[in-house]
Design a protein around this motif. Structure first.
Motif, mmCIF file in Angstrom:
data_model
loop_
_atom_site.group_PDB
_atom_site.id
_atom_site.type_symbol
_atom_site.label_atom_id
_atom_site.label_comp_id
_atom_site.label_asym_id
_atom_site.label_seq_id
_atom_site.Cartn_x
_atom_site.Cartn_y
_atom_site.Cartn_z
ATOM 1 N N ARG A 11 22.927 28.841 45.380
ATOM 2 C CA ARG A 11 23.988 29.846 45.205
ATOM 3 C C ARG A 11 23.359 31.225 45.035
ATOM 4 O O ARG A 11 23.360 31.779 43.939
ATOM 5 N N PRO A 13 22.964 35.285 45.556
ATOM 6 C CA PRO A 13 23.824 36.446 45.803
ATOM 7 C C PRO A 13 23.544 37.043 47.172
ATOM 8 O O PRO A 13 22.480 36.836 47.753
ATOM 9 N N ARG A 14 24.537 37.798 47.650
ATOM 10 C CA ARG A 14 24.454 38.368 48.985
ATOM 11 C C ARG A 14 23.325 39.371 49.115
ATOM 12 O O ARG A 14 23.047 40.155 48.215
ATOM 13 N N GLU A 16 23.180 42.112 50.865
ATOM 14 C CA GLU A 16 23.500 43.533 50.833
ATOM 15 C C GLU A 16 24.462 43.870 49.690
ATOM 16 O O GLU A 16 25.214 44.833 49.760
ATOM 17 N N GLY A 17 24.385 43.068 48.611
ATOM 18 C CA GLY A 17 25.318 43.257 47.509
ATOM 19 C C GLY A 17 25.286 44.635 46.893
ATOM 20 O O GLY A 17 26.320 45.272 46.690
ATOM 21 N N ASN A 18 24.098 45.101 46.611
ATOM 22 C CA ASN A 18 23.978 46.366 45.901
ATOM 23 C C ASN A 18 24.680 47.517 46.608
ATOM 24 O O ASN A 18 25.449 48.259 46.028
ATOM 25 N N VAL A 647 28.075 30.015 47.986
ATOM 26 C CA VAL A 647 28.984 31.128 47.657
ATOM 27 C C VAL A 647 29.610 31.661 48.949
ATOM 28 O O VAL A 647 30.822 31.870 49.047
ATOM 29 N N GLU A 650 32.016 28.947 50.581
ATOM 30 C CA GLU A 650 33.314 28.903 49.895
ATOM 31 C C GLU A 650 34.145 30.110 50.291
ATOM 32 O O GLU A 650 35.349 30.015 50.535
ATOM 33 N N GLY A 651 33.475 31.257 50.347
ATOM 34 C CA GLY A 651 34.164 32.493 50.718
ATOM 35 C C GLY A 651 34.802 32.400 52.096
ATOM 36 O O GLY A 651 35.880 32.943 52.330
ATOM 37 N N GLN A 652 34.136 31.710 53.020
ATOM 38 C CA GLN A 652 34.702 31.549 54.353
ATOM 39 C C GLN A 652 35.993 30.736 54.300
ATOM 40 O O GLN A 652 36.985 31.071 54.946
ATOM 41 N N GLU A 654 37.919 30.344 51.668
ATOM 42 C CA GLU A 654 38.921 31.081 50.880
ATOM 43 C C GLU A 654 39.585 32.176 51.712
ATOM 44 O O GLU A 654 40.808 32.323 51.713
ATOM 45 N N ARG A 697 38.503 23.912 47.345
ATOM 46 C CA ARG A 697 37.762 23.720 48.593
ATOM 47 C C ARG A 697 36.522 22.918 48.308
ATOM 48 O O ARG A 697 35.965 22.943 47.227
ATOM 49 N N LEU B 85 23.732 49.145 37.198
ATOM 50 C CA LEU B 85 25.073 48.874 37.702
ATOM 51 C C LEU B 85 26.056 48.670 36.548
ATOM 52 O O LEU B 85 25.680 48.222 35.462
ATOM 53 N N ILE B 93 28.636 41.092 42.518
ATOM 54 C CA ILE B 93 27.474 40.573 43.248
ATOM 55 C C ILE B 93 27.244 39.112 42.878
ATOM 56 O O ILE B 93 27.105 38.240 43.727
ATOM 57 N N GLU B 94 27.260 38.861 41.579
ATOM 58 C CA GLU B 94 26.923 37.523 41.101
ATOM 59 C C GLU B 94 27.928 36.472 41.580
ATOM 60 O O GLU B 94 27.553 35.348 41.920
ATOM 61 N N PHE B 98 32.888 39.958 47.136
ATOM 62 C CA PHE B 98 33.081 40.789 48.331
ATOM 63 C C PHE B 98 32.518 40.039 49.520
ATOM 64 O O PHE B 98 31.676 39.156 49.365
ATOM 65 N N GLN B 99 33.000 40.401 50.690
ATOM 66 C CA GLN B 99 32.349 39.940 51.921
ATOM 67 C C GLN B 99 31.960 41.170 52.748
ATOM 68 O O GLN B 99 30.833 41.602 52.710
ATOM 69 N N THR B 138 38.213 37.869 51.512
ATOM 70 C CA THR B 138 37.816 36.917 50.468
ATOM 71 C C THR B 138 38.895 35.938 50.045
ATOM 72 O O THR B 138 38.590 34.972 49.348
ATOM 73 N N GLY B 139 40.152 36.218 50.390
ATOM 74 C CA GLY B 139 41.218 35.393 49.827
ATOM 75 C C GLY B 139 41.396 35.655 48.343
ATOM 76 O O GLY B 139 42.138 34.948 47.669
ATOM 77 N N TYR B 141 39.938 34.982 45.669
ATOM 78 C CA TYR B 141 39.550 34.060 44.591
ATOM 79 C C TYR B 141 38.291 34.544 43.873
ATOM 80 O O TYR B 141 38.204 34.502 42.653
ATOM 81 N N LYS B 142 37.325 34.991 44.647
ATOM 82 C CA LYS B 142 36.069 35.405 44.015
ATOM 83 C C LYS B 142 36.166 36.809 43.416
ATOM 84 O O LYS B 142 35.391 37.149 42.529
#
Ligand code: FES
Ligand code: FES
Lengths: 759, 153
Positions: A11, A13-14, A16-18, A647, A650-652, A654, A697, B85, B93-94, B98-99, B138-139, B141-142
């Motif tokens: 799991r 994190p993405r 390009e999150g920042n 992560v 699941e996002g896909q 959702e 899911r 942050l 992020i955690e 976001f997508q 994202t729907g 949820y997250k």
């Protein structure tokens, strides 16, 4: 088969999150160049009209205007993914409301808008045609004069012996279904920034298919492909809508070439609805299905009339998916399909997550449910009985490898509480189920469905991937970094990935057909393996060991099974391979093209290297006073092979559900004479956080031997059957079958009243 | 007709000359180059352009810059202190809140406004509060999970 991986399956994190949580990510509207000017497009107010004259002289004279273009300024080339029928700017006639007629570039937006109002276009209105079935009538107006009965394409296949199979059927169901236009409604609209200098056109685009965009822009502008460079900005959602099937980039490029200035065109939301992202292809589906007493499907007959809109775009590919793909989900033998793609005077339709599956499954999954009902069988049992299995070959040649559809069905039924709830029925509540099969890449363009990537290992051990596939929000970059880290044995923090840029990365088809985890993943894995081979070769020298006996973990290189023994690091190996006489940097190239086939004349062929599956179930409550449908809970269970990033995966699912429920219950625009009345987010309602039902899911254990670490595609699967699942649940709840989308309270009420009348 | 206005954006004061019709979103994005604030619909429906104006949520696509004269504005660039942050940013992020990220600045600003006035909102309160911020990826949820995690911390 699934072993423990160090990075894959975590799991994380993405990537390009920042930049995304701080607002630093640069989307297309955030990209500026010195001296950039604003482009604006004049659009057709008519669904069908001849252009008699365009007078741009007043617009040209307006101070601040740098350029005005019409079809006369283009090569008058038509372009398109499968059929080249779309002009950059309308030539001689317009075919839908919103079509590009002329464009201006000016120093600022206000001037550009004023200039548009100064362009005088003389039209002669022509009779339009909006309904595809009416468009096929012999006396219907022709959208394109050379397309008889407005038919853009037809697919007509029969496998097995359908008539005989129907004759043996214990039960036959027949119904007609109608799906709707469905817009991607990505929160970011389509946009481009173009600069033409020294014979080279540079385009920043928020596209999901850079190299295809390059091919199409080069053709339409009369440039060599190498003289067009496409650089991807951050992309604010794609879902198929940013696949360069529209004219935004074309017009932007044209203005830049004509004015010699950098030009920017960002679609307004209204333009996005009128002529931006190409909405889902609406289909009228006549279906007939025959069953054996135990629920086994014996025969299926389909007649599909698909609404192409004014130009073809991707709809040709979508029609073939609608006609054939679902036969990979269940075991079919006798099937007949007669499918038409028909021009109308409406927005061209095209690729949207699911690519034909959601439109057709709305009909198919309901027909299956109708069969179960008529036979007095449990729809879950019927789905299970017919479900595809490993080794199944569809009547059209799709060869199923890994397949855990039955497990998906069992798990979905368990999670929704199917058995319990069917035993203890509550008035006005009902359950629905539906399944789908999707691809991991689809072979069509140039008989190539491959991907490639380059990986360099810097002399400090940091790994850099060049990939041109493109991140559009789906998380592909994170997945590719994980795959590279896993293969190389380095920490994920040491892996970075490039922006997609057609000049700097190897050719990549891009993001469509749920292909990136599987295809780009395999390419990156191959590139990493080659880089690893080079690393181990050098490490073998310093460790005085055979490279084959070495392994890398956590960036350390040591003899297999002896992590405590002598070791070196990836950084040391990369450094020492470079800094020596005759040295070279570590660079791995990897390429992968799956073992799939281009379909033949008779539309036979294994379209993808791997198939992914899902089962979904819903419980709904229907208010018989108001017709309101409330989704009480929803379950989506997928087989996508190894889950590379939970992560993201699941996002896909959702995100798919939110779009799917919108498609099922809410989304649509009121059209009048081919013109959307209120093309904005007031009228086009996408679901909000408060609308989302409780959702579970899950992913069943699965391993695809040809996938990178066992993985296959996932992006579209979760969208496919949603509308049918909801319709089936409504029928279970109150005994009415809704056959047109979206399922509004009015339709439910009307159906309830009619049922009351007939008893 | 231009007007001279003063805006305090993310604790920094700016004097600007703006036409009467100029929208706050354009002033932020173009004049101040704070492009973290996004425009998704232009009609006050999607929430992508949400900023805090004197502590209150506004759609900057519907707000005239001249009307904001003298006010204090917080945009996504103003969250987080000394390079660290904001807890909501970390949580997004955690938890994968976001997508594509295009709606994210608006989501985070809106969530911050809620947590500023209600330290421990219920799930229902969060859903209700956030329902003016559309997300197509994202729907939700997250996003919900990301916000609740901060509220519960
Ligand atoms: S852009 Fe302001 S609310 Fe959508
Ligand atoms: S993350 Fe893409 S719109 Fe919300």
């Amino acid at each position: 088969m699934a072993t423990e991986f160090a990075v894959v399956g975590k799991r994380l994190p993405r990537f390009e999150g920042n930049e995304k949580v701080t607002g630093e990510a640069r989307y297309i509207a955030d990209i500026t160049l010195p001296g950039v000017i604003q482009g604006k497009i004049l659009r057709s107010p008519y669904p069908h009209a001849r252009i008699l004259n365009i007078d741009t002289s007043r617009a040209r004279r307006l101070p601040g205007v740098r350029g005005v273009v019409t079809a006369q300024d283009t090569l008058k080339r038509r372009w398109g993914a499968f059929q080249q029928d779309q002009p950059v700017l309308a030539i001689d006639k317009v075919r839908y409301v919103g079509e590009e007629v002329a464009a201006v570039a000016a120093v600022d937006e206000e001037t550009a808008l004023e200039a548009l109002s100064l362009i005088d276009v003389e039209y002669e209105e022509l009779p339009p045609v909006f309904d595809p079935e009416a468009a096929m009538e012999p006396d219907a107006p022709l959208v394109h004069e050379d397309k008889e009965r407005n038919i853009a394409m037809r697919i007509n296949v029969e496998r097995g012996d359908v008539a005989q199979a129907f004759a043996h059927a214990h039960c036959v169901v027949e119904e007609a279904f109608q799906s709707t236009l469905h817009w991607h409604a990505a929160i970011e609209t389509i946009g481009s920034v173009a600069h033409f200098s020294g014979g080279k056109l540079t385009l920043w685009m928020n596209t999901q298919t850079l190299f295809m965009a390059r091919h199409r822009v080069a053709w339409a502008m009369g440039l060599r492909e190498g003289d067009v460079r496409i650089i991807q900005s951050a992309v604010g959602g794609g879902f198929g809508g940013k696949s360069c099937d529209d004219n935004n980039a074309m017009v932007c490029a044209l203005l830049a070439m004509k004015t010699g200035r950098p030009v920017r065109i960002i679609n307004e939301r209204e333009e996005e609805f009128l002529a931006g992202s190409r909405p889902r292809v609406p289909m009228k589906v006549y279906i007939k299905m025959g069953f054996r007493r135990d629920g086994l499907i014996l025969a299926k007959e389909l007649r599909i009339i698909a609404d192409n809109g004014a130009y073809t775009g991707k709809a040709a590919g979508i029609l073939s998916v609608a006609a054939l793909r679902h036969d990979t989900c269940y075991k079919f033998e006798n099937v007949k399909t007669d499918a038409y793609l028909v021009y109308t005077n409406k927005i061209p339709t095209g690729a949207f997550r699911g690519f034909g599956n959601p439109s057709i499954e709305f009909a198919l999954e309901q027909a299956l449910d109708m069969g179960a009902e008529k036979l007095g069988l449990d729809p879950v049992a019927v789905a299970r009985l017919n479900a595809a299995e490993p080794g199944y070959v569809s009547p059209h040649g799709n060869r199923v490898g890994s397949c855990e559809l039955k497990k998906c069905i069992d798990e979905a039924a368990r999670l929704i509480g199917w058995e319990e709830k069917q035993k203890h029925k509550v008035l006005g509540r009902g359950l629905g189920v539906g399944c789908t099969a999707h691809v991991s890449g689809k072979r069509h363009f140039g008989d190539y469905d491959g991907g490639s990537a380059l990986i360099k290992v810097n002399e400090d051990g940091k790994v850099y991937i060049w990939s041109g596939e493109g991140e559009i929000g789906q998380g592909t970059n994170t997945v590719l970094c994980q795959i590279a880290a896993e293969e190389l044995g380095v920490p994920i923090e040491d892996v970075e990935i490039s922006t997609a840029d057609t000049d700097l990365t190897p050719y990549c088809h891009g993001a469509y057909a749920s292909r990136l985890t599987y295809i780009a993943g395999n390419a990156v894995k191959a590139a990493a393996a080659e880089a690893k081979r080079q690393l181990l070769e050098v490490a073998g020298e310093s460790l005085e060991a055979n490279p084959q006996d070495l392994e890398i973990q956590g960036g350390r290189i040591y003899v297999q099974g002896a992590p405590e023994g002598r070791s070196t690091t990836v950084a040391e190996a990369a450094y020492s391979r470079l800094f020596r006489r005759g040295g070279a940097p570590i660079v791995g190239f990897g390429s992968f093209d799956p073992d799939s086939q281009l379909s033949d004349q008779n539309r036979y062929g294994n379209e993808s290297g791997a198939y992914n599956f899902a089962c979904q179930a819903a419980e709904v409550a229907v208010d018989t006073e108001t017709g309101q449908v409330k989704v009480l809970s929803y379950v989506s269970v997928a087989d996508c092979g190894t889950v590379v990033n939970p992560v993201g995966a699941e996002g896909q699912l959702e995100g798919s559900i939110a779009q799917g429920l919108g498609y099922a219950l809410a989304e649509g625009l009121t059209m009048e004479e081919g013109r959307p009345l209120n093309p904005n987010f007031h009228d086009y309602k996408i679901l909000t956080m408060a609308d989302m039902p409780p959702f579970q899911r899950d992913f069943v254990p699965s391993y695809e031997p040809t996938g990178p670490f066992g993985a296959k595609g996932l992006g579209e699967l979760g969208m496919d059957p949603v509308a049918a699942v909801i319709a089936n649940a409504i029928n279970d709840a109150v005994g009415v079958r809704i056959t047109t989308l979206p399922i509004t309270p009015e339709k439910v009420l009307k159906a309830l009243r009619e049922k009351g009348k007939t008893g | 007709m231009k007007r001279l206005i003063t805006l305090t954006v993310n604790d920094q004061e700016y004097q600007l000359e703006v036409p009467a019709y100029r929208l706050l979103v354009d002033v932020l994005r173009e004049d101040l180059e704070l492009t973290g604030t996004k425009e998704g619909c232009g009609i006050g429906v999607c929430g992508a352009c949400t900023v805090l104006l004197d502590g209150k949520l506004v759609s900057s696509c519907l707000t005239l810059a001249a009307k904001a004269d003298g006010s204090r504005i917080t945009t996504i660039e103003g969250l987080g202190k000394n390079g660290a942050l904001h807890p909501l940013q970390r949580s997004f992020i955690e938890h994968g809140g976001f997508q594509c990220g295009f709606c994210t600045p608006g989501q985070i600003i809106t969530a911050k406004a809620l947590l500023d006035i209600n330290h421990n909102p219920t799930e229902e309160e969060v859903k209700e509060w956030m329902s003016g911020n559309l997300c197509r990826c994202t729907g939700y949820y997250k996003i919900l999970e990301s916000i609740l995690a901060v509220a519960r911390a």
